[in-house]
Design a protein around this motif. Structure first.
Motif, PDB file in Angstrom:
ATOM      1  N   ARG A 142       6.440  -9.779   3.597  1.00  0.00           N
ATOM      2  CA  ARG A 142       5.884 -10.292   2.282  1.00  0.00           C
ATOM      3  C   ARG A 142       4.393  -9.818   1.877  1.00  0.00           C
ATOM      4  NH1 ARG A 142       9.144 -16.211   1.105  1.00  0.00           N
ATOM      5  NH2 ARG A 142      11.003 -15.245   2.325  1.00  0.00           N
ATOM      6  N   ILE A 143       3.741  -9.979   2.899  1.00  0.00           N
ATOM      7  CA  ILE A 143       2.181  -9.560   2.753  1.00  0.00           C
ATOM      8  C   ILE A 143       2.263  -8.082   2.338  1.00  0.00           C
ATOM      9  CG2 ILE A 143      -0.010  -9.092   3.880  1.00  0.00           C
ATOM     10  CD1 ILE A 143       0.789 -11.567   5.707  1.00  0.00           C
ATOM     11  N   ARG A 144       2.933  -7.195   2.982  1.00  0.00           N
ATOM     12  CA  ARG A 144       3.083  -5.730   2.565  1.00  0.00           C
ATOM     13  C   ARG A 144       3.385  -5.575   1.374  1.00  0.00           C
ATOM     14  NH1 ARG A 144       6.524  -4.270   6.379  1.00  0.00           N
ATOM     15  NH2 ARG A 144       8.165  -4.221   5.056  1.00  0.00           N
ATOM     16  N   ASP A 145       4.482  -6.200   0.925  1.00  0.00           N
ATOM     17  CA  ASP A 145       5.236  -6.309  -0.496  1.00  0.00           C
ATOM     18  C   ASP A 145       4.170  -6.576  -1.607  1.00  0.00           C
ATOM     19  OD1 ASP A 145       7.396  -5.100   0.660  1.00  0.00           O
ATOM     20  OD2 ASP A 145       8.787  -6.838   0.417  1.00  0.00           O
ATOM     21  N   GLY A 146       3.301  -7.584  -1.159  1.00  0.00           N
ATOM     22  CA  GLY A 146       2.468  -8.121  -2.135  1.00  0.00           C
ATOM     23  C   GLY A 146       1.421  -7.201  -2.290  1.00  0.00           C
ATOM     24  N   ARG A 147       0.740  -6.569  -1.397  1.00  0.00           N
ATOM     25  CA  ARG A 147      -0.138  -5.636  -1.296  1.00  0.00           C
ATOM     26  C   ARG A 147       0.344  -4.484  -2.138  1.00  0.00           C
ATOM     27  NH1 ARG A 147      -4.493  -3.765  -2.518  1.00  0.00           N
ATOM     28  NH2 ARG A 147      -5.506  -1.961  -1.253  1.00  0.00           N
ATOM     29  N   ARG A 148       1.509  -4.069  -1.917  1.00  0.00           N
ATOM     30  CA  ARG A 148       1.917  -2.766  -2.586  1.00  0.00           C
ATOM     31  C   ARG A 148       2.012  -3.248  -4.164  1.00  0.00           C
ATOM     32  NH1 ARG A 148       6.668  -0.866   1.177  1.00  0.00           N
ATOM     33  NH2 ARG A 148       5.395   0.361   2.639  1.00  0.00           N
ATOM     34  N   ALA A 149       2.423  -4.361  -4.494  1.00  0.00           N
ATOM     35  CA  ALA A 149       2.523  -4.754  -5.762  1.00  0.00           C
ATOM     36  C   ALA A 149       1.228  -5.013  -6.479  1.00  0.00           C
ATOM     37  CB  ALA A 149       3.462  -5.924  -5.875  1.00  0.00           C
ATOM     38  N   ALA A 192       2.994 -18.711  -2.430  1.00  0.00           N
ATOM     39  CA  ALA A 192       2.234 -19.111  -3.290  1.00  0.00           C
ATOM     40  C   ALA A 192       1.322 -18.263  -3.871  1.00  0.00           C
ATOM     41  CB  ALA A 192       1.594 -20.366  -3.046  1.00  0.00           C
ATOM     42  N   ARG A 193       0.395 -17.544  -3.307  1.00  0.00           N
ATOM     43  CA  ARG A 193      -0.481 -16.665  -3.817  1.00  0.00           C
ATOM     44  C   ARG A 193       0.266 -15.268  -4.479  1.00  0.00           C
ATOM     45  NH1 ARG A 193      -4.989 -16.485   1.009  1.00  0.00           N
ATOM     46  NH2 ARG A 193      -5.707 -18.795   0.556  1.00  0.00           N
ATOM     47  N   ARG A 194       1.539 -14.959  -4.027  1.00  0.00           N
ATOM     48  CA  ARG A 194       2.022 -14.030  -4.789  1.00  0.00           C
ATOM     49  C   ARG A 194       2.532 -14.643  -6.101  1.00  0.00           C
ATOM     50  NH1 ARG A 194       6.678 -10.653  -1.808  1.00  0.00           N
ATOM     51  NH2 ARG A 194       6.157  -9.308  -3.670  1.00  0.00           N
ATOM     52  N   LEU A 195       2.874 -15.586  -6.279  1.00  0.00           N
ATOM     53  CA  LEU A 195       3.525 -16.159  -7.622  1.00  0.00           C
ATOM     54  C   LEU A 195       2.404 -16.648  -8.655  1.00  0.00           C
ATOM     55  CD1 LEU A 195       6.540 -18.163  -6.081  1.00  0.00           C
ATOM     56  CD2 LEU A 195       6.515 -15.919  -7.326  1.00  0.00           C
ATOM     57  N   ALA A 196       1.179 -16.896  -7.851  1.00  0.00           N
ATOM     58  CA  ALA A 196       0.210 -17.318  -8.733  1.00  0.00           C
ATOM     59  C   ALA A 196      -0.200 -15.993  -9.876  1.00  0.00           C
ATOM     60  CB  ALA A 196      -1.135 -17.718  -8.156  1.00  0.00           C
TER      61      ALA A 196
END
Length: 118
Positions: free
Chosen positions: A48-55, A106-110
């Motif tokens: 999820r961290i990797r996906d959030g970084r890529r996005a 939560a940080r990804r959805l903020a």
């Protein structure tokens, strides 16, 4: 002919670097598997961290910090597993892993806020 031989000599040294470097986002990271109850959560959080970084949802610095937190739980998991896990230790690991995953989600959805005008 000489320039071709020089080129061929240099080429093998460049190829391994191209094969190793994947742009910084490939493959899964090694997460200790000492406890299968927490290991999948750590691997999922890492993804999820990797996906959030890529996005673009995390800065490089924030992703690094979150990965460090995830890795610390993995180290603690290995340390606890070496002496055998008590119920309290297993509960602590699970709570930490779930809390970190919640923070990542939560940080990804903020919503990204726009900078304030000055």
């Amino acid at each position: 002919m000489r320039s071709l031989s020089i080129l061929l000599c240099l080429m093998p040294s460049a190829l391994p670097a191209a094969q190793i470097w994947d742009g910084g986002g490939g493959g899964e990271r090694a997460i200790p598997r000492a406890i299968e109850g927490v290991g999948p959560t750590l691997r999922d959080t890492d993804a999820r961290i990797r996906d959030g970084r890529r996005a673009g949802q995390f800065s490089r610095r924030e992703a690094r910090r979150l990965r460090r937190d995830n890795d610390e739980i993995g180290v603690l998991q290995s340390r606890y597993a070496a002496g055998g896990l008590s119920g309290a230790e297993r509960g602590e690991l699970d709570a930490r892993a779930q809390a970190l995953r919640g923070i990542v989600d939560a940080r990804r959805l903020a919503p990204v806020s726009a900078p304030s005008p000055r």
